[in-house]
Design a protein around this motif. Structure first.
Motif, PDB file in Angstrom:
ATOM      1  N   GLN A  57       0.821  -1.216   0.000  1.00  0.00           N
ATOM      2  CA  GLN A  57       0.000   0.000   0.000  1.00  0.00           C
ATOM      3  C   GLN A  57       0.854   1.266   0.000  1.00  0.00           C
ATOM      4  OE1 GLN A  57      -3.050  -0.104  -0.672  1.00  0.00           O
ATOM      5  NE2 GLN A  57      -3.514  -2.263  -0.299  1.00  0.00           N
ATOM      6  N   TRP A  58       2.121   1.166   0.388  1.00  0.00           N
ATOM      7  CA  TRP A  58       3.006   2.330   0.295  1.00  0.00           C
ATOM      8  C   TRP A  58       3.237   2.697  -1.168  1.00  0.00           C
ATOM      9  CZ3 TRP A  58       2.665   4.533   4.592  1.00  0.00           C
ATOM     10  CH2 TRP A  58       2.823   3.883   5.815  1.00  0.00           C
ATOM     11  N   TYR A  59       3.314   1.709  -2.040  1.00  0.00           N
ATOM     12  CA  TYR A  59       3.474   1.985  -3.470  1.00  0.00           C
ATOM     13  C   TYR A  59       2.227   2.676  -4.018  1.00  0.00           C
ATOM     14  CZ  TYR A  59       7.313  -1.333  -3.024  1.00  0.00           C
ATOM     15  OH  TYR A  59       8.461  -1.974  -2.632  1.00  0.00           O
ATOM     16  N   GLY A  62       2.267   6.324  -2.948  1.00  0.00           N
ATOM     17  CA  GLY A  62       3.141   7.133  -3.777  1.00  0.00           C
ATOM     18  C   GLY A  62       2.578   7.359  -5.163  1.00  0.00           C
ATOM     19  N   ASP A  63       2.063   6.293  -5.774  1.00  0.00           N
ATOM     20  CA  ASP A  63       1.529   6.381  -7.134  1.00  0.00           C
ATOM     21  C   ASP A  63       0.337   7.324  -7.223  1.00  0.00           C
ATOM     22  OD1 ASP A  63       1.444   4.846  -9.953  1.00  0.00           O
ATOM     23  OD2 ASP A  63      -0.617   5.076  -9.230  1.00  0.00           O
ATOM     24  N   GLN A  64      -0.510   7.317  -6.227  1.00  0.00           N
ATOM     25  CA  GLN A  64      -1.733   8.114  -6.241  1.00  0.00           C
ATOM     26  C   GLN A  64      -1.561   9.500  -5.617  1.00  0.00           C
ATOM     27  OE1 GLN A  64      -4.772   7.155  -7.758  1.00  0.00           O
ATOM     28  NE2 GLN A  64      -3.278   5.703  -8.617  1.00  0.00           N
ATOM     29  N   GLY A  65      -0.363   9.815  -5.172  1.00  0.00           N
ATOM     30  CA  GLY A  65      -0.105  11.142  -4.627  1.00  0.00           C
ATOM     31  C   GLY A  65      -0.621  11.377  -3.223  1.00  0.00           C
ATOM     32  N   PHE A  66      -0.844  10.292  -2.481  1.00  0.00           N
ATOM     33  CA  PHE A  66      -1.403  10.462  -1.139  1.00  0.00           C
ATOM     34  C   PHE A  66      -0.392  11.068  -0.168  1.00  0.00           C
ATOM     35  CE2 PHE A  66      -4.256   6.701  -2.369  1.00  0.00           C
ATOM     36  CZ  PHE A  66      -5.230   7.547  -2.866  1.00  0.00           C
ATOM     37  N   SER A 254      -7.976   2.318   1.377  1.00  0.00           N
ATOM     38  CA  SER A 254      -9.326   2.641   0.894  1.00  0.00           C
ATOM     39  C   SER A 254      -9.367   2.638  -0.631  1.00  0.00           C
ATOM     40  CB  SER A 254      -9.756   4.019   1.414  1.00  0.00           C
ATOM     41  OG  SER A 254      -9.861   4.016   2.816  1.00  0.00           O
ATOM     42  N   PHE A 255      -8.353   3.235  -1.256  1.00  0.00           N
ATOM     43  CA  PHE A 255      -8.293   3.267  -2.717  1.00  0.00           C
ATOM     44  C   PHE A 255      -8.254   1.852  -3.281  1.00  0.00           C
ATOM     45  CE2 PHE A 255      -5.847   3.003  -6.624  1.00  0.00           C
ATOM     46  CZ  PHE A 255      -6.475   3.940  -7.433  1.00  0.00           C
ATOM     47  N   SER A 256      -7.429   1.003  -2.709  1.00  0.00           N
ATOM     48  CA  SER A 256      -7.291  -0.362  -3.214  1.00  0.00           C
ATOM     49  C   SER A 256      -8.555  -1.180  -3.021  1.00  0.00           C
ATOM     50  CB  SER A 256      -6.099  -1.046  -2.529  1.00  0.00           C
ATOM     51  OG  SER A 256      -4.883  -0.406  -2.874  1.00  0.00           O
ATOM     52  N   ALA A 257      -9.285  -0.897  -1.962  1.00  0.00           N
ATOM     53  CA  ALA A 257     -10.551  -1.601  -1.745  1.00  0.00           C
ATOM     54  C   ALA A 257     -11.580  -1.212  -2.795  1.00  0.00           C
ATOM     55  CB  ALA A 257     -11.077  -1.302  -0.349  1.00  0.00           C
ATOM     56  N   ASP A 258     -11.550   0.045  -3.224  1.00  0.00           N
ATOM     57  CA  ASP A 258     -12.503   0.539  -4.222  1.00  0.00           C
ATOM     58  C   ASP A 258     -12.035   0.281  -5.657  1.00  0.00           C
ATOM     59  OD1 ASP A 258     -14.108   1.507  -2.178  1.00  0.00           O
ATOM     60  OD2 ASP A 258     -13.225   3.514  -2.248  1.00  0.00           O
ATOM     61  N   ASN A 259     -10.730   0.080  -5.826  1.00  0.00           N
ATOM     62  CA  ASN A 259     -10.147  -0.101  -7.163  1.00  0.00           C
ATOM     63  C   ASN A 259      -9.204  -1.304  -7.113  1.00  0.00           C
ATOM     64  OD1 ASN A 259     -10.944   2.743  -8.490  1.00  0.00           O
ATOM     65  ND2 ASN A 259     -10.168   3.120  -6.424  1.00  0.00           N
ATOM     66  N   VAL A 260      -9.792  -2.481  -6.961  1.00  0.00           N
ATOM     67  CA  VAL A 260      -9.008  -3.683  -6.664  1.00  0.00           C
ATOM     68  C   VAL A 260      -7.947  -3.963  -7.717  1.00  0.00           C
ATOM     69  CG1 VAL A 260      -9.101  -6.169  -6.300  1.00  0.00           C
ATOM     70  CG2 VAL A 260     -10.876  -4.697  -5.313  1.00  0.00           C
ATOM     71  N   GLY A 284      -4.824 -14.064  -0.081  1.00  0.00           N
ATOM     72  CA  GLY A 284      -4.471 -14.597   1.230  1.00  0.00           C
ATOM     73  C   GLY A 284      -3.887 -13.587   2.185  1.00  0.00           C
ATOM     74  N   VAL A 285      -3.985 -12.287   1.849  1.00  0.00           N
ATOM     75  CA  VAL A 285      -3.424 -11.221   2.703  1.00  0.00           C
ATOM     76  C   VAL A 285      -4.501 -10.195   3.020  1.00  0.00           C
ATOM     77  CG1 VAL A 285      -1.768  -9.319   2.795  1.00  0.00           C
ATOM     78  CG2 VAL A 285      -1.087 -11.511   1.818  1.00  0.00           C
ATOM     79  N   HIS A 286      -4.537  -9.753   4.266  1.00  0.00           N
ATOM     80  CA  HIS A 286      -5.470  -8.691   4.671  1.00  0.00           C
ATOM     81  C   HIS A 286      -4.688  -7.448   5.045  1.00  0.00           C
ATOM     82  CE1 HIS A 286      -8.957  -6.689   6.381  1.00  0.00           C
ATOM     83  NE2 HIS A 286      -8.215  -6.388   7.441  1.00  0.00           N
ATOM     84  N   TYR A 287      -5.058  -6.303   4.447  1.00  0.00           N
ATOM     85  CA  TYR A 287      -4.451  -5.010   4.784  1.00  0.00           C
ATOM     86  C   TYR A 287      -5.302  -4.315   5.847  1.00  0.00           C
ATOM     87  CZ  TYR A 287      -1.824  -5.572   0.420  1.00  0.00           C
ATOM     88  OH  TYR A 287      -1.010  -6.042  -0.583  1.00  0.00           O
TER      89      TYR A 287
END
Length: 336
Positions: A57-59, A62-66, A254-260, A284-287
């Protein structure tokens, strides 16, 4: 993918080398007070990571400008091995690092002045004990040949599973090997069972009809998990910025949950893989979000999971038991 293999700080000392990858979220939009405690100009946070998707999620951040949105700058350095990131943190070359929960306990017992500030991820089915024909449960491992990587998360999972079955390592024949060779050995009949993680779990299940999962990290919630540790002097000098770094992680979750698919593509690229190669691993991984962190770091992770992990770490000789697990956590940077 490397998999958070524990190592002592002394052993790590020969591996201080930062890899070439760096991801930066540039400051600042002035939305928050991100100055240091003494009012000096804020520098980029130096964060250490590895090519494990649990840190991915750190990537995304960075990619999304957060990071930029939160008014912080983060320079992410990716290391090839646990020993390298551990040594860089110990030498003060990093401000914060993504590590396995068991490594955080080891750091603190060995005197590294850091705190756990956030629970990043945990494995569910991504770590598993596999067995061949005739072995249907962990109880059946007595007297059997079991392959796994010693001193790594696989040993932690196996130790807890054996204890639940009333067994220990003296009841099995230990076959030391890397996680990537467990499945081939099992399929070739060289061992009766083995412990590994994705994508090797799915590869083994697809290759042999007789191979099955007899126990996984899902049976031990939180045991195989990763955390963000930060040097305590950084927490004291730059508390506002640390909060914003954690908030950027939350934005990414949150972004990844909405944009899998988009989120997985960003993470796969960050760890040097293709999304389709990691599908089962992602499953198999939970964030963990900050909301989940606020509940867990004051609740079950603090009171049950981390002490249980510490007990397992003592049992396999990773730590001596002199560290109080609860004292390693500082949840004050999670917001409200």
């Amino acid at each position: 993918m490397t998999r958070r293999r524990p190592t002592t700080l002394a052993a790590a000392a020969g591996f201080i080398a930062v890899a070439a990858f760096a991801l930066t979220g540039c400051a600042s939009n002035g939305a928050t007070d991100t100055g240091t405690a003494d009012g000096s100009e804020a520098a980029a946070f130096r964060m250490g990571t590895q090519p494990w998707l649990g840190y991915g999620q750190w990537y995304v951040a960075g990619d999304q400008g957060f990071f930029t949105d939160r008014g912080v700058e983060v320079e992410i350095s990716s290391f090839a091995a646990d020993a390298e990131v551990n040594a860089a943190l110990a030498a003060g070359r990093l401000d914060m690092a993504n590590v396995g929960s068991q490594a955080a306990l080891q750091f603190i017992e060995e005197g590294l002045d850091v705190s756990i500030v956030m629970l990043l991820d945990s494995a569910t089915t991504a770590d598993a004990i596999l067995a061949g024909e005739g072995i249907d449960s962990t109880d059946d491992l007595a007297g059997k040949r079991v392959a796994f990587e010693e001193g790594a998360t696989s040993e932690i999972l196996l130790a807890e599973a054996l204890a639940g079955a009333g067994l220990d390592f003296s009841d099995i024949t230990v076959v030391p090997t890397g996680a990537d060779t467990v499945a081939p050995m099992l399929l070739a009949g060289q061992v009766d069972a083995g412990v590994t993680y994705e994508p090797y779990v799915s590869e083994a299940l697809a290759a042999g009809d007789a191979i099955q999962i007899i126990e996984s990290a899902e049976d031990h919630p939180g045991l195989i998990s990763d955390v963000l540790v930060v040097r305590n002097e950084v927490l004291q000098q730059r508390p506002n910025e640390v909060r914003e770094v954690l908030a950027a992680w939350d934005d990414a979750v949150s972004f990844s949950a909405d944009n899998v698919e988009e989120g997985r593509t960003i993470i796969a690229t960050g760890v040097g893989s293709k999304p389709d190669e990691l599908k089962t691993a992602f499953d198999g991984v939970h964030y963990y979000s900050l909301e989940e962190n606020r509940a867990l770091l004051a609740g079950s992770y603090l009171e049950e999971t981390l002490p249980a992990l510490a007990e397992v770490a003592v049992r396999i000789g990773l730590i001596s038991g002199s560290v109080d697990a609860a004292s390693t956590i500082d949840a004050s940077f999670l917001g409200e």
